[in-house]
Motif scaffolding. Structure first.
Motif, PDB file in Angstrom:
ATOM      1  N   ALA A 117       0.835  -1.202   0.000  1.00 37.50           N
ATOM      2  CA  ALA A 117       0.000   0.000   0.000  1.00 37.50           C
ATOM      3  C   ALA A 117       0.868   1.250   0.000  1.00 37.50           C
ATOM      4  N   GLY A 118       1.954   1.249   0.757  1.00 38.82           N
ATOM      5  CA  GLY A 118       2.862   2.389   0.791  1.00 38.82           C
ATOM      6  C   GLY A 118       3.537   2.614  -0.542  1.00 38.82           C
ATOM      7  N   VAL A 119       3.947   1.537  -1.204  1.00 41.29           N
ATOM      8  CA  VAL A 119       4.582   1.643  -2.522  1.00 41.29           C
ATOM      9  C   VAL A 119       3.575   2.180  -3.536  1.00 41.29           C
ATOM     10  N   ALA A 120       2.331   1.703  -3.471  1.00 45.86           N
ATOM     11  CA  ALA A 120       1.293   2.181  -4.389  1.00 45.86           C
ATOM     12  C   ALA A 120       1.023   3.667  -4.177  1.00 45.86           C
ATOM     13  N   ALA A 121       0.982   4.120  -2.923  1.00 48.09           N
ATOM     14  CA  ALA A 121       0.747   5.542  -2.635  1.00 48.09           C
ATOM     15  C   ALA A 121       1.882   6.392  -3.193  1.00 48.09           C
ATOM     16  N   LEU A 122       3.106   5.935  -3.066  1.00 46.18           N
ATOM     17  CA  LEU A 122       4.242   6.675  -3.619  1.00 46.18           C
ATOM     18  C   LEU A 122       4.184   6.720  -5.144  1.00 46.18           C
ATOM     19  N   ALA A 123       3.762   5.623  -5.772  1.00 46.19           N
ATOM     20  CA  ALA A 123       3.660   5.587  -7.226  1.00 46.19           C
ATOM     21  C   ALA A 123       2.596   6.559  -7.728  1.00 46.19           C
ATOM     22  N   VAL A 124       1.445   6.611  -7.031  1.00 44.12           N
ATOM     23  CA  VAL A 124       0.378   7.537  -7.412  1.00 44.12           C
ATOM     24  C   VAL A 124       0.855   8.981  -7.254  1.00 44.12           C
ATOM     25  N   ALA A 125       1.554   9.280  -6.174  1.00 44.92           N
ATOM     26  CA  ALA A 125       2.060  10.632  -5.953  1.00 44.92           C
ATOM     27  C   ALA A 125       3.062  11.016  -7.040  1.00 44.92           C
ATOM     28  N   ALA A 126       3.951  10.090  -7.411  1.00 42.05           N
ATOM     29  CA  ALA A 126       4.933  10.377  -8.452  1.00 42.05           C
ATOM     30  C   ALA A 126       4.247  10.602  -9.797  1.00 42.05           C
ATOM     31  N   ALA A 127       3.261   9.779 -10.120  1.00 41.56           N
ATOM     32  CA  ALA A 127       2.542   9.940 -11.393  1.00 41.56           C
ATOM     33  C   ALA A 127       1.778  11.260 -11.422  1.00 41.56           C
ATOM     34  N   GLY A 128       1.124  11.616 -10.314  1.00 43.19           N
ATOM     35  CA  GLY A 128       0.380  12.881 -10.239  1.00 43.19           C
ATOM     36  C   GLY A 128       1.309  14.078 -10.374  1.00 43.19           C
ATOM     37  N   GLY A 129       2.444  14.039  -9.736  1.00 45.93           N
ATOM     38  CA  GLY A 129       3.408  15.127  -9.835  1.00 45.93           C
ATOM     39  C   GLY A 129       3.926  15.291 -11.249  1.00 45.93           C
ATOM     40  N   THR A 130       4.197  14.165 -11.902  1.00 54.45           N
ATOM     41  CA  THR A 130       4.664  14.209 -13.285  1.00 54.45           C
ATOM     42  C   THR A 130       3.588  14.811 -14.192  1.00 54.45           C
ATOM     43  N   TRP A 131       2.325  14.417 -14.008  1.00 56.16           N
ATOM     44  CA  TRP A 131       1.210  14.927 -14.813  1.00 56.16           C
ATOM     45  C   TRP A 131       1.061  16.435 -14.634  1.00 56.16           C
ATOM     46  N   LEU A 132       1.168  16.917 -13.358  1.00 58.71           N
ATOM     47  CA  LEU A 132       1.051  18.356 -13.112  1.00 58.71           C
ATOM     48  C   LEU A 132       2.200  19.129 -13.767  1.00 58.71           C
ATOM     49  N   LEU A 133       3.403  18.607 -13.715  1.00 57.92           N
ATOM     50  CA  LEU A 133       4.533  19.283 -14.342  1.00 57.92           C
ATOM     51  C   LEU A 133       4.372  19.363 -15.856  1.00 57.92           C
ATOM     52  N   HIS A 134       3.831  18.305 -16.486  1.00 58.26           N
ATOM     53  CA  HIS A 134       3.611  18.332 -17.928  1.00 58.26           C
ATOM     54  C   HIS A 134       2.549  19.368 -18.298  1.00 58.26           C
TER      55      HIS A 134
END
Length: 172
Positions: free
Chosen positions: A147-164
């Motif tokens: 669950a912790g790894v999944a939360a980190l992956a979602v945060a990384a994907a969201g951050g990447t999407w916002l930067l794009h």
């Protein structure tokens, strides 16, 4: 001033040279008693050896200072040394003790034994995981770790999407 400096320098060099000349050469036998291990816990075994008793000699050891009593020194396979062993009593108090060996020719040699309450021979290495409440890859609950790894992956994907979006000028 120069004369005084030369005098002091010359005296210092003479003293240093005399000190080196009087020092024993490396590897020269000093005839002392070697104690191994030099630091031991109560109940531990100790080995002593010396070359002071000569080739094929024997000797009498005395570890009464630490409470171990008398022991025998016998010829060993190691060159000219005689060797002996004793056990430090379990009730020995921490401190430094003098171990004595007497050779038949009347020569007496000594060595120091340090008794401590903690062993320096075996180091304990930590095992397992750290209980910080965060979890970990080696933690006891793999579901929480996933669950912790999944939360980190979602945060990384969201951050990447916002930067794009920001780079394209779409705004946030």
């Amino acid at each position: 001033m120069r004369r005084t400096a030369r005098l002091v320098t010359g005296t210092a060099l003479a003293v240093a040279a005399a000190g080196l000349a009087a020092a024993p050469a490396y590897g020269a036998d000093t005839g002392g008693l070697e104690v191994y291990p030099s630091t031991v816990v109560p109940g531990g075994d100790v080995t002593v050896n010396t070359a002071a008793c000569g080739v094929g000699g024997t000797g009498a050891g005395d570890a009464s200072a630490v409470g171990a009593g008398q022991f025998t020194l016998a010829p060993s396979a190691h060159e000219e040394d005689v060797i002996g062993q004793f056990r430090v009593p379990p009730g020995a108090q921490p401190g430094t003790y003098e171990i004595v060996a007497k050779c038949p020719g009347g020569r007496t040699v000594t060595g120091d034994l340090v008794v401590t309450l903690t062993s320096t021979r075996e180091q304990v290495h930590p095992r397992g995981y750290v209980k910080t409440g965060v979890g970990g890859a080696l933690g006891p609950d793999p579901v929480q770790t996933a669950a912790g790894v999944a939360a980190l992956a979602v945060a990384a994907a969201g951050g990447t999407w916002l930067l794009h979006r920001r780079a394209r000028g779409d705004g946030i």
